[in-house]
Design a protein around this motif. Structure first.
Motif, PDB file in Angstrom:
ATOM      1  N   VAL A   1       7.819   0.576   6.018  1.00  0.00           N
ATOM      2  CA  VAL A   1       6.396   0.553   6.351  1.00  0.00           C
ATOM      3  C   VAL A   1       5.613   1.329   5.303  1.00  0.00           C
ATOM      4  N   ALA A   2       4.316   1.044   5.215  1.00  0.00           N
ATOM      5  CA  ALA A   2       3.456   1.806   4.307  1.00  0.00           C
ATOM      6  C   ALA A   2       3.567   3.277   4.657  1.00  0.00           C
TER       7      ALA A   2
ATOM      8  N   LYS B   1      -3.703   3.809  15.628  1.00  0.00           N
ATOM      9  CA  LYS B   1      -4.602   3.254  14.605  1.00  0.00           C
ATOM     10  C   LYS B   1      -3.856   2.372  13.611  1.00  0.00           C
ATOM     11  N   GLU B   2      -2.743   2.887  13.106  1.00  0.00           N
ATOM     12  CA  GLU B   2      -2.061   2.194  12.011  1.00  0.00           C
ATOM     13  C   GLU B   2      -1.076   1.133  12.507  1.00  0.00           C
ATOM     14  N   TRP B   3      -0.338   1.447  13.560  1.00  0.00           N
ATOM     15  CA  TRP B   3       0.777   0.580  13.949  1.00  0.00           C
ATOM     16  C   TRP B   3       0.455  -0.344  15.126  1.00  0.00           C
TER      17      TRP B   3
ATOM     18  N   GLU C   1      -3.104  -0.962  16.358  1.00  0.00           N
ATOM     19  CA  GLU C   1      -4.357  -1.678  16.117  1.00  0.00           C
ATOM     20  C   GLU C   1      -4.435  -2.261  14.701  1.00  0.00           C
ATOM     21  N   GLY C   2      -3.494  -1.949  13.855  1.00  0.00           N
ATOM     22  CA  GLY C   2      -3.488  -2.475  12.500  1.00  0.00           C
ATOM     23  C   GLY C   2      -2.230  -3.270  12.229  1.00  0.00           C
ATOM     24  N   GLY C   3      -2.209  -3.959  11.095  1.00  0.00           N
ATOM     25  CA  GLY C   3      -1.028  -4.736  10.749  1.00  0.00           C
ATOM     26  C   GLY C   3      -0.595  -4.551   9.310  1.00  0.00           C
ATOM     27  N   ASP C   4      -1.499  -3.978   8.504  1.00  0.00           N
ATOM     28  CA  ASP C   4      -1.211  -3.917   7.077  1.00  0.00           C
ATOM     29  C   ASP C   4      -0.028  -3.012   6.743  1.00  0.00           C
ATOM     30  N   PHE C   5       0.269  -2.065   7.621  1.00  0.00           N
ATOM     31  CA  PHE C   5       1.392  -1.146   7.361  1.00  0.00           C
ATOM     32  C   PHE C   5       2.699  -1.913   7.172  1.00  0.00           C
TER      33      PHE C   5
ATOM     34  N   GLY D   1       2.571  -5.391   6.294  1.00  0.00           N
ATOM     35  CA  GLY D   1       2.251  -6.643   5.621  1.00  0.00           C
ATOM     36  C   GLY D   1       1.719  -7.718   6.547  1.00  0.00           C
ATOM     37  N   LEU D   2       1.156  -7.291   7.697  1.00  0.00           N
ATOM     38  CA  LEU D   2       0.727  -8.250   8.715  1.00  0.00           C
ATOM     39  C   LEU D   2      -0.791  -8.382   8.794  1.00  0.00           C
ATOM     40  N   GLY D   3      -1.480  -7.985   7.726  1.00  0.00           N
ATOM     41  CA  GLY D   3      -2.937  -8.141   7.689  1.00  0.00           C
ATOM     42  C   GLY D   3      -3.600  -7.448   8.860  1.00  0.00           C
TER      43      GLY D   3
END
Lengths: 154, 462
Positions: free
Chosen positions: B339-340, B391-393, B395-399, B401-403
């Motif tokens: 993950v990022a 926030k990151e995991w 509500e987000g996806g970029d961590f 590679g999921l946009g």
């Protein structure tokens, strides 16, 4: 994550223009030698590249000496909030910054691993940011997503 | 922010389990959970209540510490204090200012950080949370409803004249240990270095083995080194107040079971994937609890003991062909996933809680009864753990590679519906579309979980 459909929407990426004041010409020479050594390594051996690959939050990064080698600039484009990822960032690249900051005037207390808040404040204080808004050609895409899409396209 | 002290108040040392609240480090595995929300009316008398809790003279009102027990007690009592509560108890401003900013700000001010917007907005929370934050949270785990009620009566006697009870929230462990969406829950918890493994206790919950590294105690106990080398999470001062404490996010999360079951039908039609496999892909585990990482084809793997159902990482599944990168358990505990930030094993939280409301009845799906999870998410840093994770995991996806994709089960989805990618073996990925928001935040509060020493410190304020 923010949507970026509106004209006002901020891009996912942010600029960092970190300008660090070098202690002395001897320190500048030492920094030049260290960076030359790193940059001469293959990507999988260059500790900066290895750390940034794992971080997967920085799109581009470069070092530039300014003002007759009295300052060193770190110029990057990175995703999201630096503060949110400060711990992961320091875990990955803290030792690089320890080595760089040892040659800087007004450096924060070192090592940065034990002084993360002070490091964050030093970066914020010495970041020139940018004039106006930060332009991005792909304002919704982070590093990991770009890499995933590139891998899928291959 | 993420302030780190250069000189930790306590050096890395053995954990003082007798001083640490048990809820931080132990899973009580009791069938009843009650949370009493109190408002301090009289600071002096409320501090007397804290003295009773810390003193241990009244056995039923003794705060449960983190020491191992020889025989399981009938009930366990623990306490959390919000920032407003610490103020109401009379903590001086100079001391209040030593708490981390996100705790000082509180769950309402931090709502947007964790996805509490739109339907989850604090204005829509249940009373009293929609207008005020409680001061004291008393959490009571009990072996039976009768024990729970008798201890509750003792608590009410003890706080009479000191504090007003604003609300009383009950959770109950279902007989089959399945939470409302039908998944066996509570399989994966961080194991903390220096904490003895719990013994089997007749609760029917297996001792799951786990290949992940032991988590440094400072992830959950203030005054010890965090999972980030050299970093000690910000600890309130003085040491007597902050040391051996922790933080927690109380969350009341409403679950829409009818919508969830309907969506499984929809998604199965969309994709041609069996609906139970859809349920497994959304979560990362089959509803039986078996993980896709170990059992990609069946919810009831033969030859794989149940207590090994947490014995995996994702090293041999980097693309998520077995367990999707976007699935609920892989997001919230990425383990070895790249993950990022490379922090897949560093932003852990301790999950406590039980379902509230009656089990979903498929024969009567729209019964109008609210049900969900009464949860307490414990961490040494709300910002670096609970908030980071949400926030990151979630509500987000970029961590990964999921946009902009969100957690398919927990995410606050856009009005147009969320999306989840399901990589397949040997063919192009499948994309599930139109995910609604299944889980709605009904209340939230940030709490400080003081040590026993800190309770005595607070009791002694004059």
């Amino acid at each position: 994550m923010t949507t970026t459909t509106g004209a006002q929407a901020a891009p996912k990426q942010n600029p960092l223009t970190l300008i660090m004041k070098i202690k002395s010409p001897q320190d500048a020479a030492a920094l030049q030698a260290m960076l030359d050594k790193f940059m001469g390594m293959p990507r999988d051996k260059n500790p900066i590249d290895v750390a940034l690959d794992k971080l997967a939050k920085v799109h581009f990064a470069r070092f530039v000496f300014l003002d007759d080698n009295t300052k060193l600039a770190v110029i990057t484009s990175y995703d999201d909030s630096f503060e949110d990822y400060i711990n992961d960032f320091v875990n990955l690249i803290g030792d690089i910054f320890n080595a760089l900051l040892a040659h800087m005037a007004d450096a924060p207390p070192l090592p940065v691993q034990q002084n993360r808040q002070a490091f964050l404040e030093y970066v914020a204080k010495n970041d020139l940011r940018c004039v106006g808004t930060f332009y991005s050609a792909y304002p919704t895409l982070g590093v990991k997503t770009i890499l995933a899409q590139a891998a899928e396209a291959e | 922010m993420l302030a780190a002290s250069t000189t930790p108040a306590a050096p890395a040392a053995e954990l003082n389990l007798a001083d640490i609240q048990g809820i931080i480090l132990r899973s009580y595995r009791m069938p009843c959970l009650r949370t009493l929300l109190l408002r301090v009316d009289d600071a002096v008398r409320s501090r007397d209540f804290l003295r009773i809790l810390a003193g241990g003279d009244q056995p039923l009102l003794r705060i449960q510490n983190a020491q191992a027990w020889d025989s399981k007690p009938p009930s366990c009592l623990n306490i959390g204090l919000t920032f407003e509560g610490l103020k109401a108890l009379g903590l001086p401003d100079a001391t209040l200012r030593t708490f981390p900013p996100e705790f000082v700000a509180g769950a309402v001010a931090r709502a947007a950080v964790v996805g509490d917007t739109g339907v989850n907005d604090p204005a829509n929370w249940i009373a009293p949370f929609n207008t005020t934050q409680p001061h004291i949270l008393v959490t009571l785990s009990a072996q039976s409803a009768e024990i729970r009620d008798s201890v509750t009566a003792e608590i009410r006697r003890a706080v009479s004249g000191a504090a007003t009870e604003l609300s009383c929230l009950d959770g109950v462990m279902p007989a089959d240990h399945k939470a409302h969406f039908g998944y066996v829950d509570g399989i994966s918890q961080p194991r903390v270095a220096g904490v003895p493994r719990q013994k089997p206790d007749g609760s029917g919950i297996p001792e799951f083995s786990d290949p992940m590294a032991l988590v440094p105690p400072g992830a959950f106990v203030l005054g010890h080194e965090s999972p980030h080398p050299g970093l000690f999470y910000q600890m309130p001062a003085p040491d007597a107040l902050g040391g051996n404490g922790s933080f927690a996010a109380l969350r009341i999360l409403k679950q829409d079971c009818a919508a969830f079951e309907r969506f499984l039908d929809d998604a199965s039609r969309q994709t041609g994937i069996d609906r139970e496999l859809v349920a497994a892909k959304l979560c990362g585990r089959w509803r039986s609890g078996a993980p896709l990482a170990l059992s990609p084809d069946t919810p009831n793997p033969t030859g794989l003991r149940v207590d090994h159902w947490n014995e995996f990482n994702y090293a041999d599944d980097p693309a998520g062909k077995r367990c999707p990168l976007g699935s609920h358990i892989r997001r919230n505990n990425p383990r070895s996933t790249a993950v990022a930030g490379d922090g897949g094993e560093r932003h852990r939280i301790m999950r406590r809680g039980l379902p509230y409301g009656p089990p979903h009845d498929p024969a009567n799906p729209d019964d109008g009864i609210e049900r969900g999870l009464l949860g307490l998410f414990i961490c040494g840093s709300l910002r670096d753990q609970f908030e980071f994770l949400m926030k990151e995991w979630v509500e987000g996806g970029d961590f990964a590679g999921l946009g902009t994709d969100k957690d398919p089960i927990l995410g606050n989805q856009p009005s147009t519906g969320g999306r989840m990618r399901i990589p397949n073996t040997g063919k192009p990925r499948t994309i599930i579309r139109g995910l609604p928001t299944f889980i709605t935040t009904r209340a939230g509060a940030y709490c400080f979980l003081p040590s026993l020493t800190a309770l005595r410190y607070l009791a002694g304020l004059v």
